[in-house]
Design an enzyme around this catalytic site. Structure first.
Site, mmCIF file in Angstrom:
data_model
loop_
_atom_site.group_PDB
_atom_site.id
_atom_site.type_symbol
_atom_site.label_atom_id
_atom_site.label_comp_id
_atom_site.label_asym_id
_atom_site.label_seq_id
_atom_site.Cartn_x
_atom_site.Cartn_y
_atom_site.Cartn_z
ATOM 1 N N ASN A 153 2.534 0.192 -79.926
ATOM 2 C CA ASN A 153 1.216 -0.454 -79.763
ATOM 3 C C ASN A 153 0.039 0.408 -80.208
ATOM 4 O OD1 ASN A 153 1.827 1.091 -77.495
ATOM 5 N ND2 ASN A 153 0.752 -0.248 -76.070
ATOM 6 N N GLY A 228 7.325 4.145 -73.559
ATOM 7 C CA GLY A 228 8.041 2.981 -74.062
ATOM 8 C C GLY A 228 8.477 2.092 -72.911
ATOM 9 N N SER A 229 9.528 1.336 -73.145
ATOM 10 C CA SER A 229 9.948 0.352 -72.136
ATOM 11 C C SER A 229 10.790 1.008 -71.043
ATOM 12 C CB SER A 229 10.742 -0.762 -72.809
ATOM 13 O OG SER A 229 11.896 -0.224 -73.388
ATOM 14 N N THR A 232 14.525 1.553 -72.057
ATOM 15 C CA THR A 232 14.765 2.738 -72.900
ATOM 16 C C THR A 232 14.551 4.010 -72.081
ATOM 17 O OG1 THR A 232 13.924 1.459 -74.768
ATOM 18 C CG2 THR A 232 14.235 3.806 -75.126
ATOM 19 N N GLY A 233 13.567 3.981 -71.202
ATOM 20 C CA GLY A 233 13.314 5.155 -70.359
ATOM 21 C C GLY A 233 14.531 5.513 -69.516
ATOM 22 N N GLU A 251 6.486 7.269 -69.397
ATOM 23 C CA GLU A 251 5.338 6.359 -69.240
ATOM 24 C C GLU A 251 5.830 4.996 -69.687
ATOM 25 O OE1 GLU A 251 2.254 6.732 -68.139
ATOM 26 O OE2 GLU A 251 2.376 8.867 -67.725
ATOM 27 N N CYS A 286 0.581 -1.529 -71.925
ATOM 28 C CA CYS A 286 1.282 -1.286 -70.662
ATOM 29 C C CYS A 286 0.397 -1.589 -69.469
ATOM 30 C CB CYS A 286 1.729 0.163 -70.613
ATOM 31 S SG CYS A 286 0.369 1.318 -70.854
ATOM 32 N N GLU A 464 0.043 11.580 -67.165
ATOM 33 C CA GLU A 464 -0.509 12.034 -68.437
ATOM 34 C C GLU A 464 -2.022 11.817 -68.453
ATOM 35 O OE1 GLU A 464 1.896 10.121 -71.492
ATOM 36 O OE2 GLU A 464 3.466 11.600 -71.170
HETATM 37 P P1 NAD Z 1 10.805 0.875 -76.743
HETATM 38 O O1 NAD Z 1 11.308 1.439 -75.467
HETATM 39 O O2 NAD Z 1 11.589 -0.190 -77.399
HETATM 40 O O3 NAD Z 1 10.647 2.017 -77.847
HETATM 41 C C1 NAD Z 1 9.796 3.128 -77.668
HETATM 42 C C2 NAD Z 1 10.262 4.254 -78.571
HETATM 43 O O4 NAD Z 1 11.553 4.669 -78.140
HETATM 44 C C3 NAD Z 1 10.403 3.868 -80.054
HETATM 45 O O5 NAD Z 1 9.963 4.942 -80.852
HETATM 46 C C4 NAD Z 1 11.897 3.663 -80.188
HETATM 47 O O6 NAD Z 1 12.378 3.869 -81.491
HETATM 48 C C5 NAD Z 1 12.422 4.719 -79.243
HETATM 49 N N1 NAD Z 1 13.802 4.464 -78.776
HETATM 50 C C6 NAD Z 1 14.429 3.278 -78.663
HETATM 51 N N2 NAD Z 1 15.685 3.461 -78.206
HETATM 52 C C7 NAD Z 1 15.839 4.789 -78.015
HETATM 53 C C8 NAD Z 1 16.908 5.606 -77.546
HETATM 54 N N3 NAD Z 1 18.082 5.087 -77.183
HETATM 55 N N4 NAD Z 1 16.713 6.942 -77.464
HETATM 56 C C9 NAD Z 1 15.525 7.478 -77.790
HETATM 57 N N5 NAD Z 1 14.489 6.767 -78.267
HETATM 58 C C10 NAD Z 1 14.634 5.432 -78.370
HETATM 59 O O7 NAD Z 1 9.328 0.421 -76.453
HETATM 60 P P2 NAD Z 1 8.328 -0.352 -77.437
HETATM 61 O O8 NAD Z 1 8.790 -1.762 -77.545
HETATM 62 O O9 NAD Z 1 8.085 0.436 -78.676
HETATM 63 O O10 NAD Z 1 6.978 -0.265 -76.595
HETATM 64 C C11 NAD Z 1 6.645 -1.163 -75.611
HETATM 65 C C12 NAD Z 1 6.867 -0.584 -74.235
HETATM 66 O O11 NAD Z 1 6.120 0.622 -74.089
HETATM 67 C C13 NAD Z 1 6.358 -1.521 -73.160
HETATM 68 O O12 NAD Z 1 7.275 -1.567 -72.102
HETATM 69 C C14 NAD Z 1 5.052 -0.862 -72.724
HETATM 70 O O13 NAD Z 1 4.629 -1.203 -71.441
HETATM 71 C C15 NAD Z 1 5.394 0.584 -72.858
HETATM 72 N N6 NAD Z 1 4.203 1.420 -72.936
HETATM 73 C C16 NAD Z 1 3.886 2.232 -71.864
HETATM 74 C C17 NAD Z 1 2.723 2.992 -71.894
HETATM 75 C C18 NAD Z 1 2.343 3.871 -70.725
HETATM 76 O O14 NAD Z 1 1.495 4.740 -70.891
HETATM 77 N N7 NAD Z 1 2.911 3.684 -69.549
HETATM 78 C C19 NAD Z 1 1.889 2.945 -72.998
HETATM 79 C C20 NAD Z 1 2.240 2.117 -74.068
HETATM 80 C C21 NAD Z 1 3.405 1.362 -74.029
#
Ligand code: NAD
Length: 485
Positions: A153, A228-229, A232-233, A251, A286, A464
């Site tokens: 995003n 990220g999501s 994935t986290g 995050e 997020c 953060e």
């Molecule tokens: P995602 O989890 O699909 O991907 C995030 C990143 O992780 C990408 O670079 C992806 O290539 C990488 N990734 C995917 N699988 C992986 C693995 N197995 N090992 C290591 N890395 C891997 O998330 P997205 O769709 O890119 O982003 C949206 C999500 O991010 C939403 O859930 C949103 O709420 C969250 N987000 C959180 C914050 C925050 O500060 N809390 C900020 C922005 C977005």
């Protein structure tokens, strides 16, 4: 191919390189589905090279000392600003986010670099009077190699703002950009190569499986910082734990409540409920307050106003300064949003606005969805519980304070919450009981400088954006020195 940028290479050990495997991925403009560039599809060998380079670079980077590191970082920030227009255009075309508010992303990234550059002397330890015959103190040392994994995003903002603390603390970083918005990282590679010593800042582009996973698993990466999501986290925590003991901060997503009390003027809340959704990036934030919890006495009036205002939102070309909402970032995300719309209808929520693609010129191709409002949402529906990460606002009704807080806390996520009332007891009582890491009272949306950001529950671990983030990239060493005279 309408190549938007001439930059095609990633940064490893101070060199601009293609992937060892020779593979490439296309960058797609989500507003048109045109291929607008390509970037290296990195693999585990690229990751290994980047981690080795970072591991070689950090001791010297750390030994430069606070003032010299701060100066190098400020120089990095200045060079980013020199290419701000280029970064902005690439980012808008690659993400689908609208141009006017995206101007803030590069600026915010550089402001954060400057903020952490100025915080360097806070990398301090403590003296502790543990015994009278020893001198006891602590020092902070960098982990060494930090992995920074970035979502789609706000790619350039996260790759800059959210690496600055790690760099200031004396670490070298390996950045993994999102595969559906990687072009800005290629420009950043060129800038970092000029501004920072070789190996201190590395970028490896590619998929989560091809680059993210080997980075998480690499034994020399002790510190992993992920945005990220939640899914994935959790996968990252599992993978990291299979290899070694690692410090992982997460995050993650939100399903954030905006709780509106009956004393609030219903008309005054409508614009704020829309602002809280971040429609200018299609709700893909997020922090979006995607659950609007209205007291029953104001429900009808607020909903009527919302329908009117949401129907008037100008969805259009992200590069057009007047567009208020752009395109969903990728086909995968678009399908997910449409799926949630159908699911919400099946579950019995009332579709009040949007719910389909816009029609007419400019919308023949691309991942477009009208901003969408669902009413009569109840807690048993998936739409009330799961993060959509799209332009879907769910409205729920409550009648007592306890019920409002019960709904607010009924989900597994707990990132932000927004509380609206003129009654101080309700405001502070709700803030105290809500299980979320970042609370606004009578406002919604802004992140404030130096204020820690992060989630409760499955929204994450760690904080953060403030001092704590920089300190989280350090380990503490304890010295006990015997005093012999
Ligand atoms: P995602 O989890 O699909 O991907 C995030 C990143 O992780 C990408 O670079 C992806 O290539 C990488 N990734 C995917 N699988 C992986 C693995 N197995 N090992 C290591 N890395 C891997 O998330 P997205 O769709 O890119 O982003 C949206 C999500 O991010 C939403 O859930 C949103 O709420 C969250 N987000 C959180 C914050 C925050 O500060 N809390 C900020 C922005 C977005």
């Amino acid at each position: 191919m309408n190549g938007l940028t001439k930059s095609t290479r990633m940064l490893i050990g101070g060199e601009l390189v293609e992937s060892e495997g020779g593979a490439w991925m296309d960058a797609i403009n989500p507003a048109t589905e045109d291929v607008i560039g390509r970037f290296p599809a990195g693999n585990d060998r690229d990751v290994a090279k980047a981690v080795d380079a970072a591991d070689r670079a950090w001791p010297q980077w750390n030994a430069m000392g606070v003032a010299a590191r701060a100066e190098a970082m400020r120089n990095f920030g200045r060079k980013i600003l020199e290419r701000a227009d280029e970064l902005l255009e690439v980012e808008v075309r690659d993400t689908g986010n609208t141009i006017a508010p995206m101007r803030g992303d590069v600026k915010h990234g550089v402001a954060s670099i400057d903020y952490y550059a100025g915080l360097g002397y806070e990398l301090k330890g403590e003296t502790i009077p543990a015994t009278p015959d020893n001198l006891h103190f602590t020092v902070r040392e960098p982990y060494g190699v930090v992995a920074r994994i970035v979502p789609f995003n706000h790619p350039v903002m996260f790759a800059t703002a959210r690496t600055a603390g790690a760099l200031m603390a004396g670490n070298a970083v390996v950045v993994k950009p999102p595969e559906t918005a990687s072009l800005s990282a290629l420009i950043l590679s060129e800038i970092a190569r000029e501004a920072l010593p070789p190996g201190v800042f590395n970028i490896v582009t590619g998929t989560g499986a091809g680059v993210g996973a080997p980075l998480v698993r690499h034994p020399a990466v002790k510190r992993i910082a992920f945005i990220g999501s939640a899914g994935t986290g959790m996968a990252i925590q599992r993978m990291a734990a299979e290899v070694a003991v690692k410090h992982v901060t997460l995050e993650l997503g939100g399903k954030n409540p905006m709780i509106v009390f009956p004393d609030v003027d219903p008309q005054s809340i409508i614009a704020s409920a829309i602002a809280g959704m971040n429609f200018s990036w299609q709700g893909q934030s997020c922090g979006s307050t995607s659950r609007l919890l209205l007291h029953e006495s104001i429900y009808d009036e607020v909903v009527a106003g919302l329908v009117e205002r949401i129907n008037a939102i100008r969805v259009g070309d992200p590069m057009d300064e007047t567009s208020q909402m752009g395109a969903i970032n990728s086909k995968v995300q678009y399908d997910k949003v449409l799926n949630y719309i159908e699911m919400a209808k099946r579950e019995g929520a009332t579709l009040l606005a949007g719910g389909q693609r816009p029609t007419g010129p400019g919308f023949e191709k691309g991942f477009w969805v009208r901003p969408t409002l669902f009413g009569d949402v109840t807690q048993d529906m998936r739409i009330a519980n799961e993060e959509v990460f799209g332009p879907l606002l769910s409205v729920m009704k409550w009648s007592t304070f306890d019920q409002a807080l019960e709904i607010a806390n009924a989900v597994d996520l707990g990132l932000t919450a927004s509380i609206w009332t003129n009654n101080i007891d309700d405001a502070l009582g709700a803030a105290r009981r809500v299980r979320a890491g970042y609370v606004w009272i009578n406002s919604v949306g802004p992140h404030y400088p130096a204020m820690n950001y992060g989630g409760y529950k499955n929204s994450g671990t760690g904080r953060e954006e403030g001092l704590e983030e920089m300190l989280s990239y350090t380990e503490q060493k304890v010295y006990n020195i015997a005093l012999r005279r």
